[in-house]
Structures are given as C-alpha cells and as structure tokens.
Motif scaffolding. Structure first.
Motif, short mmCIF file in Angstrom:
data_model
loop_
_atom_site.label_atom_id
_atom_site.label_comp_id
_atom_site.label_asym_id
_atom_site.label_seq_id
_atom_site.Cartn_x
_atom_site.Cartn_y
_atom_site.Cartn_z
N ALA A 6 76.24 22.72 2.03
CA ALA A 6 76.89 23.43 0.92
C ALA A 6 76.05 24.54 0.32
CB ALA A 6 77.28 22.44 -0.18
N GLY A 7 74.80 24.68 0.71
CA GLY A 7 74.00 25.78 0.19
C GLY A 7 72.63 25.34 -0.28
N GLU A 8 71.71 26.29 -0.33
CA GLU A 8 70.32 25.96 -0.63
C GLU A 8 70.08 25.63 -2.10
OE1 GLU A 8 68.74 30.58 -1.20
OE2 GLU A 8 68.16 29.41 0.57
N ARG A 9 71.01 25.94 -2.97
CA ARG A 9 70.82 25.63 -4.39
C ARG A 9 71.45 24.30 -4.79
NH1 ARG A 9 66.53 27.33 -5.43
NH2 ARG A 9 66.94 26.88 -7.64
N SER A 10 71.87 23.53 -3.81
CA SER A 10 72.44 22.22 -4.09
C SER A 10 71.58 21.13 -3.46
CB SER A 10 73.88 22.13 -3.56
OG SER A 10 73.91 22.31 -2.15
N GLN A 11 71.70 19.93 -4.00
CA GLN A 11 70.93 18.79 -3.52
C GLN A 11 71.84 17.57 -3.46
OE1 GLN A 11 67.93 18.07 -2.31
NE2 GLN A 11 68.37 15.87 -2.30
N GLY A 12 71.87 16.90 -2.32
CA GLY A 12 72.68 15.71 -2.17
C GLY A 12 72.06 14.51 -2.88
N VAL A 13 72.90 13.73 -3.52
CA VAL A 13 72.46 12.53 -4.24
C VAL A 13 73.48 11.42 -4.00
CG1 VAL A 13 71.79 11.53 -6.46
CG2 VAL A 13 71.45 13.98 -6.06
N GLY A 14 72.99 10.21 -3.82
CA GLY A 14 73.86 9.04 -3.79
C GLY A 14 73.72 8.29 -5.10
N VAL A 15 74.82 8.19 -5.87
CA VAL A 15 74.81 7.44 -7.13
C VAL A 15 75.35 6.05 -6.79
CG1 VAL A 15 75.48 7.44 -9.55
CG2 VAL A 15 75.28 9.61 -8.32
N PHE A 16 74.46 5.09 -6.64
CA PHE A 16 74.80 3.86 -5.94
C PHE A 16 74.90 2.65 -6.86
CE2 PHE A 16 70.22 3.87 -6.18
CZ PHE A 16 69.87 2.54 -6.36
N THR A 17 75.60 1.67 -6.37
CA THR A 17 75.69 0.35 -6.98
C THR A 17 75.89 -0.65 -5.84
OG1 THR A 17 76.79 -0.95 -8.72
CG2 THR A 17 78.21 0.36 -7.32
N PRO A 18 75.42 -1.89 -5.95
CA PRO A 18 74.69 -2.46 -7.08
C PRO A 18 73.23 -2.03 -7.12
CG PRO A 18 74.92 -4.09 -5.34
CD PRO A 18 75.71 -2.90 -4.90
N VAL A 19 72.59 -2.33 -8.23
CA VAL A 19 71.17 -2.02 -8.39
C VAL A 19 70.37 -2.72 -7.29
CG1 VAL A 19 69.19 -2.26 -9.94
CG2 VAL A 19 71.44 -1.70 -10.87
N ARG A 20 69.33 -2.06 -6.83
CA ARG A 20 68.42 -2.54 -5.80
C ARG A 20 69.07 -2.61 -4.41
NH1 ARG A 20 66.96 -5.43 -10.28
NH2 ARG A 20 68.34 -7.17 -9.75
N SER A 21 70.14 -1.85 -4.21
CA SER A 21 70.75 -1.79 -2.87
C SER A 21 70.37 -0.50 -2.15
CB SER A 21 72.28 -1.89 -2.98
OG SER A 21 72.82 -0.80 -3.70
N GLU A 22 69.35 0.21 -2.63
CA GLU A 22 69.03 1.52 -2.07
C GLU A 22 68.66 1.47 -0.59
OE1 GLU A 22 65.45 0.31 -4.71
OE2 GLU A 22 67.64 0.20 -4.77
N LYS A 23 68.04 0.38 -0.14
CA LYS A 23 67.64 0.30 1.27
C LYS A 23 68.84 0.26 2.21
CE LYS A 23 63.09 -1.80 0.64
NZ LYS A 23 62.19 -2.94 0.99
N GLU A 24 70.01 -0.12 1.70
CA GLU A 24 71.20 -0.18 2.54
C GLU A 24 71.71 1.20 2.93
OE1 GLU A 24 74.19 -3.08 1.30
OE2 GLU A 24 72.69 -3.98 -0.07
N TYR A 25 71.18 2.25 2.29
CA TYR A 25 71.62 3.61 2.61
C TYR A 25 70.74 4.29 3.64
CZ TYR A 25 74.91 3.05 -1.17
OH TYR A 25 75.94 2.60 -1.96
N GLU A 26 69.67 3.62 4.09
CA GLU A 26 68.87 4.16 5.16
C GLU A 26 69.71 4.22 6.43
OE1 GLU A 26 65.32 1.90 5.60
OE2 GLU A 26 64.55 2.38 3.60
N GLY A 27 69.75 5.38 7.06
CA GLY A 27 70.57 5.55 8.25
C GLY A 27 72.02 5.90 7.96
N ILE A 28 72.41 5.87 6.68
CA ILE A 28 73.77 6.28 6.29
C ILE A 28 73.74 7.65 5.63
CG2 ILE A 28 75.77 5.71 4.87
CD1 ILE A 28 75.15 2.78 5.26
N LEU A 29 73.01 7.74 4.53
CA LEU A 29 72.80 9.04 3.89
C LEU A 29 71.55 9.68 4.47
CD1 LEU A 29 73.56 8.22 0.13
CD2 LEU A 29 75.10 9.19 1.86
N PRO A 30 71.55 11.01 4.65
CA PRO A 30 70.35 11.67 5.18
C PRO A 30 69.13 11.39 4.32
CG PRO A 30 72.23 13.18 5.11
CD PRO A 30 72.65 11.95 4.36
N SER A 31 67.97 11.39 4.94
CA SER A 31 66.74 11.05 4.22
C SER A 31 66.39 12.07 3.15
CB SER A 31 65.57 10.90 5.20
OG SER A 31 65.38 12.09 5.94
N HIS A 32 66.93 13.31 3.24
CA HIS A 32 66.64 14.30 2.21
C HIS A 32 67.51 14.11 0.96
CE1 HIS A 32 69.87 16.28 4.64
NE2 HIS A 32 70.32 16.62 3.45
#
Length: 338
Positions: free
Chosen positions: A151-177
C-alpha cells in the motif's frame, strides 16, 4: 583445549553473563527456560551454545574442558537458530512504553482473532468444518496482509490481535515486518476505540482499522485511505461493505463519538458512523465498496468471483488456491450448497 570461563571469554560470550563460567547447571537451565518462554526477545548466543553443545550435562561449567571444535559448532548452530527465530518474530507494541513508531506513518491495522478451529468463521460452519473455517480465516489474513504490504512506503502493517498472549500464533501468517498490538476491551465498539487510541498513542500519525472478512479489498483502496489521511485532521475515511457495515475506518485523531450508539453487526453501522462523524463536524471520505465473507451466501459469491475463468489472478491468491483445492477434493455442492 580451553577450560570453562577462559573458553567462553575466547569466543566472546563471557561478557554476556559476567561470571557465567562458574554458574551451576540449574542456573543455566533456568535462563534457557526463561528465554524459551519469551522473557528474552531473542535467545542469547550463550544460552543456545549451552543447549547445542550438550554442556548442560555437566553439574558445573567451572574448570570443565571445552573443545574448540565443539564450541565453534555450537556457536554456529546457535546463531543460525537465533537468526531464524528473529526473522519470524513480530514486534509487539506496548502502550505503556509510549512512542515506538517513526513520525509520519499510517497504521493499516487488521482486527484479528487468533485463527483457532472452532473460534473463527463460526457462521461458515457448515458448510465448512471448524478446521477448514480456521484455514480460510488464515488465508484471508495472508491475502489482506499482502495487500497492506503493497500500500505504500508511508504505511505500516499491524495485527491488532486477541486473545492476549496469542502473538506467536501469527508467525508464518502475518509477514514478519508487521507489528502486533493486543486488543483491549469487551464489546466490539470498545475494542475499536481502544485499538485506534493505542495505535495513535504509540506514535502512528494516523490509523486505519481493517476487518479480516474482506479478502478482495484492493491495494488501491488501502493506498487511497493512507493518502486521504496524510494532512487532514478534520476527516475520517470509511470503506463501506455491501451488508451496510464497513471494512475500514481511518482517522488521524481519536473521536470516541464515532463508536458510540452504533448498532454493531447490523446493516445500519455505516450509516450511523457517517452520522456520528457529521455530528462532530468531521468530513467523511468514502472508499470503494467491497463485501464481507461471513456466511454461506457470501462464501458462494467469493468462490464465483475468484474461480470463474475471467477472474483476476491477483485478487486474494492464497484464498483462491485454498478454495480451488477444497472444491476439487470435496465438490462444489459441498462447499456452496444451493
């Protein structure tokens, strides 16, 4: 041959723990466990070295012989493992730490629930099984994230996730950046309000909250949202959905009134949000319309759009591949019954 602390110092790891060479086995294993559980952002080379060189079998490292070849091999494997792990990890933003984002960026933030079987896309069960619904949700996330990334160099992708402490489940799903930030609140409106508040608080100049149900939304739409929010504090951006809701809401400043007295999950959401914006004097820029895939009828529509012969191959390619393989295996009627 080197012994104990002298060997560690020779390979540049002694400074990591000051007096590591004299520490007992229990102390070392405790730190390995803490690093594995996420208390350290990256497992340290020293701890990896201990794990891979089989030195944990010793009761105490002090005065023990450490072959140079074994140390080198252990360090090589340690650094390779550390680098691979670091590449997969997402930065988790923390509101309590204040600003963590460089000036001028717009957050393109997906509101997402960890894609676990039985907890996501429940209105698609049936025709999908719980595991198929979770996999479809994963495909949606990958496709939306790919569009956000373009979408452009002035934007940054973010995952606003739930439940808390589930961040490791997004490895391999959302890009590492992509960055991650946890959702807060109970009701849907409260979670949207807090997400916008948190994203602006950590340093984003503007933010767009995006649902995870619209895999056909385009890079042009997201790019338009970012452009509209570059320098206008007196407006919001809305991306309408066919069902009367919206797939995107963008802003530069939080106005809680936008999320108040909204009949969530009804066909009135877009109209009511537009009304709230005008009540407080905000201009509304409307993006192209797309549709949510959250029931059998919209799943059939998605299949017809993605799998017909004249479909665009660049729209939701991950989802297209999953649906094509599922239909080839199970048949069209099982997935999209009349």
């Amino acid at each position: 041959m080197f012994r104990g602390r002298a060997a560690l110092r020779f390979f540049g790891v002694d400074s990591f723990v000051n007096d590591a060479g004299t520490r007992p086995r229990k102390w070392i294993l405790t730190r390995i466990s803490r690093a594995d559980k996420g208390y350290s952002p990256v497992v340290s080379p020293f701890l990896c070295l201990i794990r891979y060189s089989a030195l944990v079998a010793n009761e105490n490292l002090a005065g023990r012989p450490l072959p140079i070849r074994a140390l080198r091999k252990g360090l090589t494997r340690a650094f390779q493992s550390t680098q691979k792990h670091a590449l997969r990890m997402h930065r988790v933003l923390d509101r309590q730490r204040g600003k963590q984002i460089s000036a001028g960026f717009c957050a393109l933030a997906i509101m997402t629930k960890a894609p676990r079987a039985g907890t996501v896309k429940t209105r698609l069960q049936p025709p999908l099984t719980p595991s198929e619904a979770a996999e479809l949700n994963t495909c949606f996330l990958r496709d939306i994230a790919a569009v956000i990334s373009a979408a452009g160099e002035r934007s940054q992708g973010v995952g606003v996730f739930t439940p808390v402490r589930s961040e490791k489940e997004y490895e391999g799903i959302l890009p590492s950046h992509f960055d991650l930030i946890p959702q807060r609140g109970n009701g849907f409106g409260e979670r949207l309000t807090n997400a916008a508040d948190d994203l602006l608080h950590v340093g984003f100049e503007s933010c767009c909250l995006i649902n995870s149900d619209s895999p056909t939304a385009t890079v042009e739409a997201f790019g338009e949202a970012v452009a509209q929010l570059q320098d206008a504090d007196d407006r919001i951006v809305l991306g309408p959905s066919d069902d009367g809701g919206y797939y995107l809401i963008g802003m530069r400043k939080l106005n809680r009134h936008l999320f108040e007295e909204i009949d969530w999950s009804t066909e009135r959401v877009f109209a009511q949000t537009d009304e709230r914006a005008r009540e407080v004097g905000l201009k509304v820029h409307v993006l192209p319309k797309f549709y949510d895939v959250d029931d059998g009828a919209t799943l059939r529509r998605l299949c017809e759009e993605l799998l017909r012969r004249n479909s665009r191959g660049d729209i939701a390619p991950v989802t297209t591949k999953f649906l094509a393989e599922l239909i080839a295996r199970e048949g069209w009627e099982r997935l999209c019954p009349q």
